[in-house]
Design a protein around this motif. Structure first.
Motif, mmCIF file in Angstrom:
data_model
loop_
_atom_site.group_PDB
_atom_site.id
_atom_site.type_symbol
_atom_site.label_atom_id
_atom_site.label_comp_id
_atom_site.label_asym_id
_atom_site.label_seq_id
_atom_site.Cartn_x
_atom_site.Cartn_y
_atom_site.Cartn_z
ATOM 1 N N ILE A 128 -9.152 -5.358 38.906
ATOM 2 C CA ILE A 128 -8.448 -4.154 39.354
ATOM 3 C C ILE A 128 -8.140 -4.474 40.825
ATOM 4 O O ILE A 128 -6.996 -3.968 41.388
ATOM 5 N N ARG A 131 -4.699 -6.204 41.060
ATOM 6 C CA ARG A 131 -3.778 -5.004 41.182
ATOM 7 C C ARG A 131 -3.350 -4.184 42.316
ATOM 8 O O ARG A 131 -2.373 -3.975 42.744
ATOM 9 N N TYR A 159 -14.283 4.880 39.263
ATOM 10 C CA TYR A 159 -13.216 4.373 39.170
ATOM 11 C C TYR A 159 -12.100 4.429 40.563
ATOM 12 O O TYR A 159 -12.985 4.763 41.279
ATOM 13 N N LEU A 171 -5.944 3.496 39.330
ATOM 14 C CA LEU A 171 -5.590 1.817 39.199
ATOM 15 C C LEU A 171 -6.631 1.542 38.140
ATOM 16 O O LEU A 171 -6.249 0.485 37.572
ATOM 17 N N GLY A 172 -7.726 2.006 38.034
ATOM 18 C CA GLY A 172 -8.651 1.373 37.003
ATOM 19 C C GLY A 172 -10.086 2.304 36.989
ATOM 20 O O GLY A 172 -10.391 2.980 37.857
ATOM 21 N N TRP A 174 -13.930 1.623 35.485
ATOM 22 C CA TRP A 174 -14.838 0.471 35.221
ATOM 23 C C TRP A 174 -16.218 0.992 34.666
ATOM 24 O O TRP A 174 -16.724 2.169 35.380
ATOM 25 N N VAL A 179 -14.376 -3.430 32.222
ATOM 26 C CA VAL A 179 -13.269 -2.599 32.737
ATOM 27 C C VAL A 179 -12.888 -1.866 31.663
ATOM 28 O O VAL A 179 -12.734 -2.459 30.453
ATOM 29 N N CYS A 182 -7.190 -0.248 33.134
ATOM 30 C CA CYS A 182 -6.750 -1.071 34.362
ATOM 31 C C CYS A 182 -5.126 -0.776 34.188
ATOM 32 O O CYS A 182 -4.339 -0.825 33.133
#
Length: 183
Positions: A128, A131, A159, A171-172, A174, A179, A182
């Motif tokens: 993540i 990115r 998150y 964006l993600g 986990w 994860v 993502c």
């Protein structure tokens, strides 16, 4: 000329923050996590981490504590006045132990979500984080927010949100090293 490329840097000024963020995500090859997925995930995590029995019934536990302590005092006084000192002391000790037991047993309260801004992405999983940094190269004015599920000061499930002005994108998500989603 309106399309000669001279005003290319001014395109951010013409677009809304949401459109600018979506454009930067697309240019970075990223598709944000669907907000509905995060909402379902958040609801599921709160459902999976309910408050404990003692927390949900704290009034009944408090009343039971008072009743046990009063019964212990009455038993102590009654047995002590009947020359049963040892039995009176045992009853008082048992009532006192039973009365304070709920205070010694750990109970879990309700789980709740909290968001906080972060500058350092080291706490974010590498997948993540990569990115997020790729997106930040396209749109340097970004800020990051981490949402975390807490239950009794224990962080359970975070998150990552990216923010540009009023615009937000996920964006993600986990959980520990796993994860879940993502961009």
């Amino acid at each position: 000329m309106p399309f000669d490329g001279v005003n290319l840097g001014a395109e951010k000024l013409l677009l809304s923050p949401q459109a600018t963020l979506e454009s930067a995500l697309s240019a970075s090859g990223l598709k944000p996590v669907e907000p509905g997925l995060l909402a379902r995930h958040m609801a599921e995590q709160v459902r999976r981490h309910p408050p404990g029995w003692a927390y949900r019934h704290q009034r009944a536990v408090e009343l039971a504590q008072v009743a046990v302590l009063v019964a212990g005092v009455v038993a102590f006084v009654g047995l002590f006045s009947a020359d049963r000192v040892i039995w009176g002391a045992a009853a008082a000790l048992a009532a006192f132990g039973t009365g304070i037991l709920p205070m010694l047993v750990p109970t879990s309260g309700p789980a709740w979500w909290r968001e906080r801004e972060i500058d350092d992405l080291r706490e974010v999983p590498a997948e993540i984080r990569e990115r997020a940094l790729r997106l930040q190269r396209r749109l340097p004015e970004l800020s990051y927010t981490v949402g975390e599920l807490y239950q009794d000061r224990v962080r359970l499930d975070p998150y990552l949100l990216v923010e540009y002005g009023e615009a937000r994108a996920i964006l993600g998500i986990w959980d520990g090293d796993e994860v879940i989603a993502c961009a």
